[in-house]
Design an enzyme around this catalytic site. Structure first.
Site, mmCIF file in Angstrom:
data_model
loop_
_atom_site.group_PDB
_atom_site.id
_atom_site.type_symbol
_atom_site.label_atom_id
_atom_site.label_comp_id
_atom_site.label_asym_id
_atom_site.label_seq_id
_atom_site.Cartn_x
_atom_site.Cartn_y
_atom_site.Cartn_z
ATOM 1 C CG HIS A 1 28.741 -4.426 -24.684
ATOM 2 N ND1 HIS A 1 27.716 -5.304 -24.402
ATOM 3 C CD2 HIS A 1 28.140 -3.320 -25.195
ATOM 4 C CE1 HIS A 1 26.559 -4.753 -24.722
ATOM 5 N NE2 HIS A 1 26.783 -3.550 -25.212
ATOM 6 C CG ASP B 1 23.957 -9.179 -22.256
ATOM 7 O OD1 ASP B 1 24.915 -9.199 -23.039
ATOM 8 O OD2 ASP B 1 23.246 -10.180 -21.990
#
Length: 434
Positions: free
Chosen positions: A401, A405
């Protein structure tokens, strides 16, 4: 007499130490130059170390599971005429008739062994008998460097044991864990009953299994994973797979879903290059790759290995299938080279028929994404406005992450789903808009 000390060699790639996996020789053995003497494991791969000279082994340093620093003594050989004479010396001749022979060892009388405690036993007598059977003259503190592992040094410190007073039973006087267990202060009385050997089994975590454990822990600890699971209707993909298997080249193996998924993934990554990168943490740099080097997570008798299909984007379907099969066979037979096991830019993992409903695969650092295939099953679904039996398979993916995204990850998996549900598009390159 001449001795030669062989030190842990520099195995490249910035290696500072290596773990001993298995010794293939022991003190007293005669070895020839280039004969395999020890297997070691670096942070990159397993390495077989050959003997640099011919001679007799005098001592070895370290036990399986111990790490030896590059440049530290690994094994000591006796070389030259002395070693050759020892190897060629005839075995002792059988004693002549009538000559007395050495008496066989006399068994220790049962009277000096500590009897098993019974309600009628005198504790003082038992203690005295046990001391007589096991007591040894107190040895003076040893001189020089104490050889043992860092873990044993910690155990000794915690138990208040002076390592210089412990007699090591390992190679070259090395102190083993068992030596510590029989030394030093005891806070509890010994148990009367001998534990059942079948009750527990201790398995030392060494070699590839240790390396896997360390890498998985590091990846899970350092990478903020997030998972994304999507179901894919692979009914048409199954029809194509079945058709291709019926008409496959005579030298080709049976086609599974895996090569088709790899082919589709290479097409999708053309539009999502941010998922085909490696993160260089030391420099704080993302290294984006034009070529797609797909790691194939492969279960082997030694543990999980990830051989790499290089430049998968330039291979045809049967070439991808053949390369996956070749690499898997080499990995399972422990013949894969280091070059075949490193350098992937994204990994695909599949549990085949045992794939379950969903999974949360751990990212193969320094990559930023991993795609998991789950089991394909037929079940009733709504298809084109009616209930129909379709073949459904879930894709379970994990992303880093920090660099991918959620929107981009979902878009990539949706693009992969579209290719798999319309398999003709797997063979069509992505059209790039100007």
């Amino acid at each position: 007499m001449s001795q030669f000390t062989f030190k842990m060699p520099d195995l490249g790639e910035g290696t500072v130490d290596a773990e001993i996996v298995a010794w293939h020789t022991k003190p007293g053995d005669m070895v020839s130059e280039d004969q395999l003497i020890v297997e070691v494991m670096t942070d990159k791969a397993a390495v077989e170390v050959p003997a640099p000279v011919s001679g007799r082994v005098l001592s070895v340093s370290g036990a399986p599971g111990d790490k030896v620093a590059v440049g530290s003594p690994l094994i000591v050989f006796e070389v030259g005429e002395t070693a050759s004479a020892a190897a060629e010396a005839p075995a002792p001749a059988a004693p002549a008739a009538g000559k007395p022979t050495a008496p066989a060892p006399t068994p220790v009388p049962a009277a000096v062994k500590p009897p098993a405690p019974t309600p009628a036993s005198d504790p003082a007598a038992v203690k005295t008998a046990a001391s007589a059977a096991t007591a040894a003259p107190a040895s003076a503190p040893r001189q020089g460097r104490v050889m043992t592992s860092p873990a044993n040094r910690r155990r000794a410190s915690e138990a208040g044991i002076d390592l210089t007073t412990v007699a090591g039973s390992g190679p070259g006087g090395r102190i083993l864990t068992a030596d510590l267990q029989s030394t030093g202060p005891r806070t509890a009385a010994p148990r009367a009953a001998v534990p059942d050997a079948a009750e527990t089994t201790e398995i030392k975590v060494i070699g590839l299994r240790r390396l896997i454990a360390e890498r998985m822990s590091e990846a899970k600890r350092n990478i903020p994973h997030f998972a994304y699971v999507e179901e894919v209707d692979v009914t048409e993909l199954e029809s194509l797979r079945t058709h291709l298997n019926h008409s496959r080249p005579h030298d080709a193996g049976s086609l599974s879903y895996l090569p088709l998924v790899v082919m589709a993934l290479t097409r999708v990554l053309e539009s999502f290059p941010q998922c085909n990168v490696l993160y260089d943490a030391a420099r704080g740099v993302l290294v984006r790759h034009r070529s797609v080097h797909v790691g194939i997570a492969t279960q082997t008798p030694d543990g999980l290995k990830v051989p790499v299909v290089r430049n998968a984007q330039s291979l045809g379907l049967w070439e991808v299938a053949a390369e996956i099969r070749r690499l898997a066979e080499r990995a399972r037979s422990n013949k894969a080279t280091r070059e075949e096991l490193v350098g992937s830019t994204i990994t695909v993992t599949s549990l085949g028929k045992l794939g379950g409903i969903a999974s949360t695969p751990i990212i193969n650092a320094p990559e930023v994404a991993i795609i998991g295939l789950n089991k394909a099953v037929e079940r009733p679904v709504v298809h084109q406005g009616a209930v129909a039996v379709r073949r459904i398979m879930n894709l379970s993916s994990s992303f880093d992450h920090r660099f991918v995204d959620g929107y981009d990850a979902a878009a990539m998996i949706q693009a992969l789903k579209e290719r798999l549900e319309h398999p003709a598009t797997i063979f069509i390159p992505t059209v790039k808009t100007p």
